[in-house]
Design a protein around this motif. Structure first.
Motif, PDB file in Angstrom:
ATOM      1  N   ARG A 226       0.600  -1.253  -0.142  1.00 58.43           N
ATOM      2  CA  ARG A 226       0.348  -0.360  -0.418  1.00 58.43           C
ATOM      3  C   ARG A 226       1.071   1.474  -0.443  1.00 58.43           C
ATOM      4  O   ARG A 226      -0.341   2.241  -0.590  1.00 58.43           O
ATOM      5  N   HIS A 227       2.353   1.015   0.335  1.00 57.94           N
ATOM      6  CA  HIS A 227       2.906   2.176  -0.472  1.00 57.94           C
ATOM      7  C   HIS A 227       3.575   2.426  -1.492  1.00 57.94           C
ATOM      8  O   HIS A 227       4.197   3.315  -1.282  1.00 57.94           O
ATOM      9  N   ALA A 228       3.625   0.750  -1.783  1.00 57.98           N
ATOM     10  CA  ALA A 228       3.883   1.365  -3.732  1.00 57.98           C
ATOM     11  C   ALA A 228       3.305   0.833  -4.460  1.00 57.98           C
ATOM     12  O   ALA A 228       2.082   2.159  -4.808  1.00 57.98           O
ATOM     13  N   ILE A 229       2.746  -0.533  -5.527  1.00 55.74           N
ATOM     14  CA  ILE A 229       2.060  -1.017  -5.785  1.00 55.74           C
ATOM     15  C   ILE A 229       1.021  -1.224  -5.004  1.00 55.74           C
ATOM     16  O   ILE A 229       1.025  -2.448  -4.766  1.00 55.74           O
ATOM     17  N   ALA A 254       6.581   3.097  -9.824  1.00 55.84           N
ATOM     18  CA  ALA A 254       6.403   2.502  -8.512  1.00 55.84           C
ATOM     19  C   ALA A 254       6.945   3.766  -7.186  1.00 55.84           C
ATOM     20  O   ALA A 254       6.043   3.084  -6.174  1.00 55.84           O
ATOM     21  N   GLN A 255       8.254   4.562  -7.679  1.00 52.81           N
ATOM     22  CA  GLN A 255       7.898   5.527  -5.851  1.00 52.81           C
ATOM     23  C   GLN A 255       6.480   6.698  -6.296  1.00 52.81           C
ATOM     24  O   GLN A 255       6.447   6.621  -7.399  1.00 52.81           O
ATOM     25  N   PRO A 256       6.394   7.000  -4.837  1.00 55.57           N
ATOM     26  CA  PRO A 256       5.411   7.418  -4.947  1.00 55.57           C
ATOM     27  C   PRO A 256       5.805   9.643  -5.578  1.00 55.57           C
ATOM     28  O   PRO A 256       7.078   9.468  -5.206  1.00 55.57           O
ATOM     29  N   ILE A 257       5.458  10.107  -6.068  1.00 57.12           N
ATOM     30  CA  ILE A 257       5.137  11.451  -6.176  1.00 57.12           C
ATOM     31  C   ILE A 257       5.231  12.893  -5.956  1.00 57.12           C
ATOM     32  O   ILE A 257       3.436  12.887  -5.631  1.00 57.12           O
ATOM     33  N   ASN A 258       5.837  13.077  -5.452  1.00 54.99           N
ATOM     34  CA  ASN A 258       5.218  14.333  -3.876  1.00 54.99           C
ATOM     35  C   ASN A 258       4.287  13.894  -3.239  1.00 54.99           C
ATOM     36  O   ASN A 258       3.088  13.752  -2.414  1.00 54.99           O
ATOM     37  N   HIS A 259       4.740  12.116  -2.614  1.00 51.51           N
ATOM     38  CA  HIS A 259       3.869  11.527  -1.417  1.00 51.51           C
ATOM     39  C   HIS A 259       2.855  11.329  -1.965  1.00 51.51           C
ATOM     40  O   HIS A 259       1.853  10.937  -0.522  1.00 51.51           O
ATOM     41  N   PHE A 263       0.346   5.564  -9.387  1.00 57.38           N
ATOM     42  CA  PHE A 263       0.248   3.912 -10.446  1.00 57.38           C
ATOM     43  C   PHE A 263      -0.321   2.569  -9.448  1.00 57.38           C
ATOM     44  O   PHE A 263       0.194   2.424  -7.930  1.00 57.38           O
ATOM     45  N   PHE A 264      -1.061   2.008 -10.086  1.00 54.27           N
ATOM     46  CA  PHE A 264      -2.323   1.291  -9.099  1.00 54.27           C
ATOM     47  C   PHE A 264      -2.459   0.360  -9.797  1.00 54.27           C
ATOM     48  O   PHE A 264      -2.609   0.027 -10.929  1.00 54.27           O
ATOM     49  N   LEU A 265      -1.876  -1.115  -9.675  1.00 50.74           N
ATOM     50  CA  LEU A 265      -2.764  -2.207 -10.685  1.00 50.74           C
ATOM     51  C   LEU A 265      -3.148  -3.673  -9.801  1.00 50.74           C
ATOM     52  O   LEU A 265      -2.706  -3.395  -8.935  1.00 50.74           O
ATOM     53  N   HIS A 266      -4.450  -3.582 -10.683  1.00 50.05           N
ATOM     54  CA  HIS A 266      -5.883  -4.158 -10.147  1.00 50.05           C
ATOM     55  C   HIS A 266      -5.346  -5.848 -10.918  1.00 50.05           C
ATOM     56  O   HIS A 266      -5.383  -5.615 -12.306  1.00 50.05           O
TER      57      HIS A 266
END
Length: 514
Positions: A226-229, A254-259, A263-266
């Motif tokens: 939940r902190h990444a993908i 993969a990394q948050p942008i401006n916290h 990007f989410f993959l379902h």
């Protein structure tokens, strides 16, 4: 060139990926934390308190050690376990200090929730993972062994049977007291950690002089958190996902942008929740089997959906695991789940595997066809090469050619220019007629089959285009794909596949009429 910066937040998935093993195992969590800390020291950037700015791109273990640990020459030389000697030394920090750091870690609730999704442990097991030294009897505590056992059993409401695999009586308890501190480690252990980072692609090594080099490009971290993908099935659980053609997405997003995670993959995941532990245990067992040299064959009991839920004993060589659409499958070669005992490739859905037992290459009941695999096993790449030969998932099935017509707008917008298009051979109207004549002779079509194919093509517009593709015979995934394309595609050949599509559509139409 800008140096890469390691900003991956701490998570269960990241630690598990680094460790390449279950975090429930003794010492594995500590090792994973060390690997994460070492990566921060190498690539963390100037804002990371662990980052060694003056280390350089090429270094040896002594240079890294002296920069990472205060008073390294006094307390971190040789293979002795360092005592607590400096308040700012990483070796003083405990497992929970690392995990629950307010800046770089998680909250205890976040850790508990994420860990439970993966391992389903009791409170006692969780505390043993977080505080391993407390589960070793220490005579210096002033308690007798009985008092020590009773206190833990009472605290966690454990029976003697439940306590036995958790608590330990050791001959030299003083050697275990550092277990809560991941970086209270010997030189041998820390050098082994650097070797693991080489194996994972985070470092390269020069054998001469035992020098390490930083890499210009990080290995792909195909993990979820939940902190990444986010990868969620309908039940809200998260899981791991690996697919090479998504590497660019993982690398860039993969990394948050401006916290903020963008990007989410379902994906759909149909394995029942109650089978999670069984599937995870199987994955762990296979991982252990694949760690051996040579890899041994296995005996598995498989409940086959294709054979009306009958169970079969299959002696096979396990090659790899592949997630396909909705579930993970073990690809293996050996005796397939059928009464005739045929030898070949097969895909075993993990939740339908009832048990796995290791065999040896000397076992009398090992199929003779598997013997060559001891010295010349097939690599996983062979599986994917076979998959690429034809449309469908069941790569072990024979294939034949299919001639289809596509709506030109649909083909141009959804297939042309994609990777899938490389499997299609385009025919003009005249080329399709010529191909039909050749195929009729080659496949010895009946007069009726030949006439039907010729009539289908002759009734079409001269401007139409047709496409030839190989497909796996009897693979239901092919039928599902054709259905998904709907009226945008029409199967012209072979006649049995065309009849199958027509029959299914007629049944569906009648169902909605009733």
């Amino acid at each position: 060139m800008t140096e890469p910066i390691f900003e991956r937040p701490l998570s269960v998935e990241l630690l598990q990926w680094l460790a390449r093993a279950s975090l429930r195992q003794p010492d594995i969590l500590s090792m994973a934390i060390r690997l994460w800390g070492i990566l921060r020291s190498l690539y963390g950037g100037v804002d990371d308190p662990l980052y060694l700015e003056n280390l350089g791109d090429r270094f040896g273990y002594p240079q890294w050690r002296d920069g990472f640990f205060p008073d390294a020459n006094t307390h971190h030389r040789g293979d002795a376990i360092p005592e607590i000697h400096h308040p700012d030394c990483p070796c003083t920090q405990t497992i929970t200090d690392w995990l629950f750091d307010p800046v770089t870690g998680m909250t205890p609730d976040q850790w508990q929730e994420s860990f439970d999704r993966h391992y389903r442990v009791s409170r006692a097991e969780m505390d043993r993972i977080l505080y391993p030294a407390e589960w070793v009897y220490n005579p210096a505590s002033g308690r007798t062994p009985l008092q020590w056992r009773n206190k833990l059993k009472q605290r966690y409401k454990l029976s003697a049977k439940d306590f036995k695999p958790l608590g330990r009586m050791v001959r030299y308890p003083e050697r275990e007291l550092h277990k809560n501190r991941p970086f209270a480690a010997s030189r041998k252990t820390l050098k082994k950690d650097l070797k693991i980072l080489v194996e994972l692609g985070w470092l390269t090594v020069e054998t001469e002089g035992e020098k390490y080099r930083k890499v210009a490009r990080f290995p792909t971290l195909a993990i979820s958190d939940r902190h990444a993908i986010e990868i969620r099935d309908n039940s809200g659980l998260t899981g791991e996902f690996v697919q090479s053609d998504l590497a660019d997405f993982f690398e860039h997003f993969a990394q948050p942008i401006n916290h903020v995670q963008r990007f989410f993959l379902h994906v759909e995941y149909i394995i029942p929740n109650q089978l999670y532990s069984q599937v995870y245990a199987l994955q762990t067992q296979l991982k252990r089997i694949w760690s051996q040299t040579p890899v041994p064959p296995i005996r598995l009991i498989y409940r086959s959906a294709k054979q009306f839920q009958d169970e079969f004993e299959c002696r096979v060589y396990p090659v790899c695991i592949c997630y396909y659409k909705r579930a993970p499958y073990l690809f293996a070669y050996g005796r397939i789940p059928r009464d005739d005992g045929e030898i070949g490739w097969y895909d075993y859905r993990l939740d339908r595997i009832q048990s796995v037992a290791e065999m040896t290459w000397q076992d009398d009941d090992l199929p003779l066809e598997l013997k060559p695999w001891q010295t010349a096993p097939k690599p996983p790449q062979e599986v994917f090469d076979l998959m690429n030969e034809a449309m469908g998932f069941e790569f072990y099935q024979p294939y034949r050619e299919m001639l289809v017509w596509f709506d030109p707008y649909f083909y141009g917008n959804y297939i042309e220019g994609t990777e899938r298009a490389s499997n299609f051979k385009k025919f003009s109207h005249s080329q399709a007629l010529k191909w039909a004549a050749t195929t009729a002779k080659r496949d010895r079509l009946t007069g009726e089959e030949k006439q039907n194919l010729q009539s289908l093509l002759q009734s079409r517009l001269p401007s139409d285009s047709y496409y030839l593709i190989k497909y796996r015979i009897g693979d239901n995934n092919v039928i599902m794909r054709l259905r998904a394309w709907g009226a945008n595609v029409e199967v012209l050949f072979p006649s049995d596949l065309r009849d199958k599509m027509r029959s299914d559509l007629e049944k569906l139409w009648k169902r909605y009429l009733d």
